[in-house]
Design an enzyme around this catalytic site. Structure first.
Site, PDB file in Angstrom:
ATOM      1  N   SER A   1       0.836  -1.204   0.000  1.00  0.00           N
ATOM      2  CA  SER A   1       0.000   0.000   0.000  1.00  0.00           C
ATOM      3  C   SER A   1       0.867   1.250   0.000  1.00  0.00           C
ATOM      4  O   SER A   1       0.541   2.238   0.655  1.00  0.00           O
ATOM      5  CB  SER A   1      -0.903  -0.004   1.231  1.00  0.00           C
ATOM      6  OG  SER A   1      -0.104  -0.223   2.385  1.00  0.00           O
TER       7      SER A   1
ATOM      8  N   LYS B   1      15.937  -0.858 -15.283  1.00  0.00           N
ATOM      9  CA  LYS B   1      15.786   0.564 -15.654  1.00  0.00           C
ATOM     10  C   LYS B   1      16.100   1.459 -14.466  1.00  0.00           C
ATOM     11  O   LYS B   1      16.461   2.625 -14.642  1.00  0.00           O
ATOM     12  CB  LYS B   1      14.402   0.831 -16.250  1.00  0.00           C
ATOM     13  CG  LYS B   1      13.216   0.669 -15.286  1.00  0.00           C
ATOM     14  CD  LYS B   1      12.927   1.853 -14.427  1.00  0.00           C
ATOM     15  CE  LYS B   1      11.876   1.557 -13.382  1.00  0.00           C
ATOM     16  NZ  LYS B   1      11.673   2.655 -12.427  1.00  0.00           N
TER      17      LYS B   1
ATOM     18  N   ARG C   1      12.106   8.505  -8.776  1.00  0.00           N
ATOM     19  CA  ARG C   1      12.752   8.747  -7.471  1.00  0.00           C
ATOM     20  C   ARG C   1      14.239   8.419  -7.527  1.00  0.00           C
ATOM     21  O   ARG C   1      15.044   9.087  -6.900  1.00  0.00           O
ATOM     22  CB  ARG C   1      12.062   7.881  -6.400  1.00  0.00           C
ATOM     23  CG  ARG C   1      10.604   8.195  -6.239  1.00  0.00           C
ATOM     24  CD  ARG C   1       9.866   7.169  -5.402  1.00  0.00           C
ATOM     25  NE  ARG C   1       9.780   5.866  -6.055  1.00  0.00           N
ATOM     26  CZ  ARG C   1       9.031   4.871  -5.640  1.00  0.00           C
ATOM     27  NH1 ARG C   1       8.288   5.016  -4.552  1.00  0.00           N
ATOM     28  NH2 ARG C   1       9.001   3.727  -6.276  1.00  0.00           N
TER      29      ARG C   1
ATOM     30  N   LYS D   1      10.469   4.071  -0.903  1.00  0.00           N
ATOM     31  CA  LYS D   1      11.742   3.334  -0.970  1.00  0.00           C
ATOM     32  C   LYS D   1      12.375   3.435  -2.357  1.00  0.00           C
ATOM     33  O   LYS D   1      11.690   3.398  -3.367  1.00  0.00           O
ATOM     34  CB  LYS D   1      11.501   1.850  -0.681  1.00  0.00           C
ATOM     35  CG  LYS D   1      10.914   1.587   0.704  1.00  0.00           C
ATOM     36  CD  LYS D   1      12.004   1.252   1.669  1.00  0.00           C
ATOM     37  CE  LYS D   1      11.451   0.883   3.032  1.00  0.00           C
ATOM     38  NZ  LYS D   1      12.102   1.558   4.131  1.00  0.00           N
TER      39      LYS D   1
END
Ligand SMILES: NC(=O)c1ccc[n+]([C@@H]2O[C@H](COP(=O)([O-])OP(=O)(O)OC[C@H]3O[C@@H](n4cnc5c(N)ncnc54)[C@H](O)[C@@H]3O)[C@@H](O)[C@H]2O)c1
Ligand SMILES: O=P(O)(O)OC[C@H](O)CO
Length: 346
Positions: free
Chosen positions: A17, A207, A271, A298
């Site tokens: 989630s 990637k 990110r 993360k």
């Protein structure tokens, strides 16, 4: 027997989630009410945490919003958050795995529906003494279920905003690929399916390493041409690595959303790119920057770079994967960021 005859109403459980897990729950919750194949309630496992004195699960079930990982977007009421993993999966015939791959769930073994099948949205891999193990393979062997994979140029927030996005599902059994397409496709989230479970998955893992390279280039304040060079060379190394280590990988996979398109979006908006840029400009560690910049989300790319480069080094193939190795050495061994150019100049 066709699956439609064996399972009349598929019950979906989402394991995870976070940012993507919650955005995916929004898509799935709409589709289960539209298609007769599915039960209209969707369970979502939440790794419980307390936010301003309230359990995240309670916030999701009462406020219908994941205020930590996808703030600002409503989660439909047919999504039920549950902190108990086994309770979440108990009756589920479809398991959607979408957790950072560092935290896979051994607990599920022996505790899932006998007719369950799964799909992994995870972009990462794991290692053991034999080398890199795709997560789908680990799940398949541990849980003894069929697993598809879903990966693409999929920045979760953009999907939550309803911006046009493509993705790719890798299947072994076409009927399962088609079932998952029904579960995920919307007018703005278009799903391609291809008979290549591992190819789709491994593109999604690798990637992230290229995106770190792109972030290094941004941190060095080089321009778009240099970044395009990293993307091009990164794509070649990604394809070479996947075809070298896994069997029956399709060339077409690299031209699906999970391939070239994900390398591009991650190298501009992801990110991993963001944290790598800050690594170059601040000199702080990736670990510290992950905490400072991602609000609990993360990073996957650093661990993948470590795992991939360990495998490359073990096989003595450093000269074949100069860019991956340079990215790893910059991130983990203190190599100066501008040394990335040594890897891309012949
Ligand atoms: N966010 C995106 O844009 C995006 C898009 C496509 C794919 N993915 C992939 O999806 C997967 C999940 O990413 P995400 O973005 O949903 O997660 P995230 O990075 O936003 O969130 C981290 C999640 O991990 C959970 N967590 C933290 N510690 C845990 C522990 N010890 N045990 C279990 N859970 C724990 C948190 O509760 C949270 O749900 C990753 O493989 C990622 O690469 C992400
Ligand atoms: O934010 P990142 O770098 O984890 O990338 C997010 C998605 O995987 C992009 O497709």
């Amino acid at each position: 027997m066709a699956r439609e005859d064996a399972v009349q109403k598929e019950k979906v459980a989402i394991i995870g989630s976070g940012n993507w897990g919650t955005a995916a729950a929004r898509i799935i919750s709409g589709n289960v009410t539209r298609h007769p194949n599915f039960h209209s309630e969707v369970k979502m496992w939440v790794f419980e945490e307390i936010i301003e004195d309230r359990a995240l699960t309670e916030i999701i079930n009462e406020q219908h919003e994941n205020i930590k990982y996808l703030p600002g977007f409503k989660i439909p009421e047919n999504v039920i958050a549950d902190p108990d993993l086994l309770n979440t999966v108990r009756d589920a015939t479809i398991l959607v795995f979408v957790i950072p791959h560092q935290v896979l769930c051994d607990q599920l073994k022996g505790n899932i529906h006998p007719k369950a099948i799964g799909i992994s949205l995870i972009k990462g891999c794991d290692t053991d003494e034999t080398g890199i193990r795709p997560i789908s393979l680990i799940l398949k062997e541990a849980l003894r279920i069929h697993i598809c994979t879903l990966s693409g140029a999929n920045i979760a927030n953009e999907i939550a905003e309803g911006k046009f996005t493509e993705t790719t599902i890798g299947y072994k059994i076409r009927e399962e690929g088609e079932l998952f397409k029904k579960l995920f496709e919307t007018s703005y989230y278009r799903v391609g399916i291809i008979n290549d479970v591992i190819g789709v998955e491994m593109c999604g893992a690798l990637k992230n390493v290229i995106a770190i390279g792109a972030g290094i280039i941004d941190g060095l304040k080089m321009g778009n041409n240099t970044k395009a060079a990293i993307i091009r060379i990164g794509l070649l190394e990604m394809k070479k690595f996947i075809k070298m280590f896994y069997k029956n990988i399709k060339d077409e996979t690299f031209f699906e959303s999970c391939g070239m398109a994900d390398v591009i979006t991650s190298s501009y908006g992801g990110r991993n790119r963001k944290v790598a840029e800050a690594y170059v400009t601040t000199g702080k560690s990736f670990e510290q920057l992950e905490k400072e910049l991602l609000g609990g989300q993360k990073l996957q790319g650093t661990l993948t770079a470590k795992e991939v480069c360990a495998m490359i080094s073990r096989k003595g193939l450093e000269n074949e994967f100069k860019l991956f190795i340079a990215i790893y050495r910059i991130a983990f061994e203190g190599l100066a960021p501008n040394k990335i150019f040594d890897a891309i100049v012949d």
